[in-house]
Design an enzyme around this catalytic site. Structure first.
Site, PDB file in Angstrom:
ATOM      1  N   CYS A 396       0.831  -1.225   0.000  1.00 29.52           N
ATOM      2  CA  CYS A 396       0.000   0.000   0.000  1.00 29.52           C
ATOM      3  C   CYS A 396       0.848   1.250   0.000  1.00 29.52           C
ATOM      4  CB  CYS A 396      -0.844   0.122   1.244  1.00 29.52           C
ATOM      5  SG  CYS A 396      -1.582  -1.335   1.785  1.00 29.52           S
TER       6      CYS A 396
HETATM    7  N1  LIG Z   1      -3.960  -0.512   0.339  1.00 31.74           N
HETATM    8  C1  LIG Z   1      -4.036  -0.450   1.637  1.00 31.74           C
HETATM    9  N2  LIG Z   1      -4.339  -1.486   2.370  1.00 31.74           N
HETATM   10  N3  LIG Z   1      -3.883   0.736   2.188  1.00 31.74           N
HETATM   11  C2  LIG Z   1      -3.917   1.010   3.550  1.00 31.74           C
HETATM   12  C3  LIG Z   1      -4.660   2.243   3.826  1.00 31.74           C
HETATM   13  C4  LIG Z   1      -4.698   2.609   5.257  1.00 31.74           C
HETATM   14  C5  LIG Z   1      -5.476   3.837   5.583  1.00 31.74           C
HETATM   15  N4  LIG Z   1      -5.309   4.245   6.933  1.00 31.74           N
HETATM   16  C6  LIG Z   1      -6.949   3.642   5.297  1.00 31.74           C
HETATM   17  O1  LIG Z   1      -7.656   3.217   6.174  1.00 31.74           O
HETATM   18  O2  LIG Z   1      -7.423   3.917   4.240  1.00 31.74           O
END
Ligand SMILES: NC(=[NH2+])NCCC[C@H](N)C(=O)O
Length: 408
Positions: A396
């Protein structure tokens, strides 16, 4: 770094877009962290050290690291349209009322590119507005806003660059993020890819952007085969729109819509299942049988006519769609060391491949990493105790912009 373009999750990585965590994370407080999608308030200095080490591992593997914080001011410097686009996405009449919104926009138009870029990323608190703005009696908002309100919200999740854009084939796609706390991020990735001279001549995929599609949900299983998670973030309508667009541009022939739980612990398909080699995926065990619909083009139909079949089990249909005799599946373990994050919060499935069979993973995903090594995957470990506080692993945290084609 060679040509821009990405047609798999594992082809040798040549270039990535990262965002080095900055002062936008210092805006997190116990009171706003839930809304801004963080489990705990992180330590910025430690988080930056972890992120720098991540970037360093990439560079050591020959990957060119582009930083959003560098490219954004350069794009704004280069293009007046980029400046206007950034400002209009950040300043809301609805929230500030027209008089204050007009004054804030005028103030931002006067900032130097680096200062404007900083405000667009870090946000702007009311007490940071220059004294003369909004002091006339025309703005009620100026007088009555709550102490903790922001004129422009900070973007602490911007470091998860895989969500706000992704590349498919030789094109970039700007996504549409589901939650209000993140929706403005795409205005910044759009500025970079559409206006920075580095990307001159590259084209856009997925123009529609009406229903949510998050890049974390988009997994390029093999050239022409794209799996998209449908859960807390990406909606079925989003996948339909994306599929039509990919088919029209001949960037894919098969889209797999994978049902994942509507919960924060599951978040994105990339959190639950990722490619680690051309024939291998690391996967939360529950994902093997996740209900998956296959979306393809109607033979002889118009470009927008879709045909949907299924549901079938994810691991089976993925393997078939990739044309593999056998897909190797490594189960994510219930890793300890993830503090009080829920079971799969260790992000063990959220690995980033730097070449087929070589992945970057969080060191705290100890047992998952051991399983990967057992089947011959090389695991490059990075510390992620602070990076993981927003939930999200190496995959991510990086938007690949250039990967070598995988050998046929
Ligand atoms: N591709 C991912 N898993 N990204 C993580 C994103 C984390 C971010 N805090 C959200 O909740 O959106």
């Amino acid at each position: 770094m060679g040509e821009f373009g990405v047609s798999s999750e594992v082809g040798t990585l040549r270039g990535v877009l990262l965002h080095r965590p900055g002062a936008e994370l210092s805006r997190l407080t116990e009171a706003n962290r839930d809304r801004l999608l963080f489990d705990v308030v992180p330590s910025l200095s430690e988080m930056r050290a972890e992120h720098d080490a991540f970037a360093q591992v990439l560079r050591e593997r020959g990957v060119e690291v582009l930083l959003l914080g560098d490219l954004l001011p350069q794009a704004i410097e280069h293009s007046g349209a980029a400046r206007i686009q950034g400002i209009s996405a950040a300043v809301s009449d609805r929230r500030l009322g027209p008089p204050l919104a007009a004054e804030v926009s005028a103030y931002l138009r006067g900032l130097a590119p680096a200062d404007l870029a900083r405000v667009l990323i870090e946000g702007l608190a009311f007490d940071e507005l220059p004294g003369e703005i909004g002091t006339s009696a025309t703005s009620l908002v100026r007088f009555m806003h709550a102490e903790t309100d922001f004129v422009i919200d900070p973007l602490p999740n911007l470091m998860f660059t895989r969500d706000s854009s992704f590349w498919v084939g030789d094109r970039f796609a700007i996504t549409r993020l589901a939650f209000a706390a993140r929706s403005r991020e795409t205005s910044l990735t759009d500025i970079v890819f559409a206006h920075h001279p580095l990307f001159l001549g590259t084209r856009r995929a997925y123009e529609s952007r009406t229903a949510p599609v998050e890049g974390g949900d988009v997994v390029l299983l093999a050239p022409g085969v794209v799996a998209v998670g449908v859960g807390e973030r990406t909606t079925p309508a989003g996948v339909e729109a994306l599929a039509r667009s990919l088919f029209r541009d001949e960037l894919a022939h098969t889209v797999l819509a994978v049902g994942i739980a509507q919960s924060r612990a599951y978040m994105h398909l990339g959190t639950m299942a990722t490619m680690v080699d051309t024939d291998a995926m690391v996967m939360n065990p529950q994902m093997r049988c996740a209900p998956t619909f296959t979306v393809s083009r109607v033979a002889g139909g118009g470009p927008d006519d879709l045909t949907v079949t299924g549901p079938t089990e994810f691991a089976d249909v993925a393997s078939r769609a990739m044309g593999l005799a056998r897909l190797r599946v490594i189960d994510t373990a219930l890793d300890a060391g993830a503090g009080d994050l829920p079971v799969y919060g260790a992000d063990g499935s959220n690995t980033l491949a730097v070449s087929p069979g070589v992945v970057i993973a969080y060191a705290h995903a100890t047992e998952t990493n051991r399983r990967l090594r057992d089947v011959g995957i090389e695991v490059l470990e990075i510390a992620g105790g602070e990076l993981a506080t927003g939930r999200g692993g190496p995959r991510c945290l990086a938007c690949p912009v250039s990967r070598a084609a995988i050998p046929a």
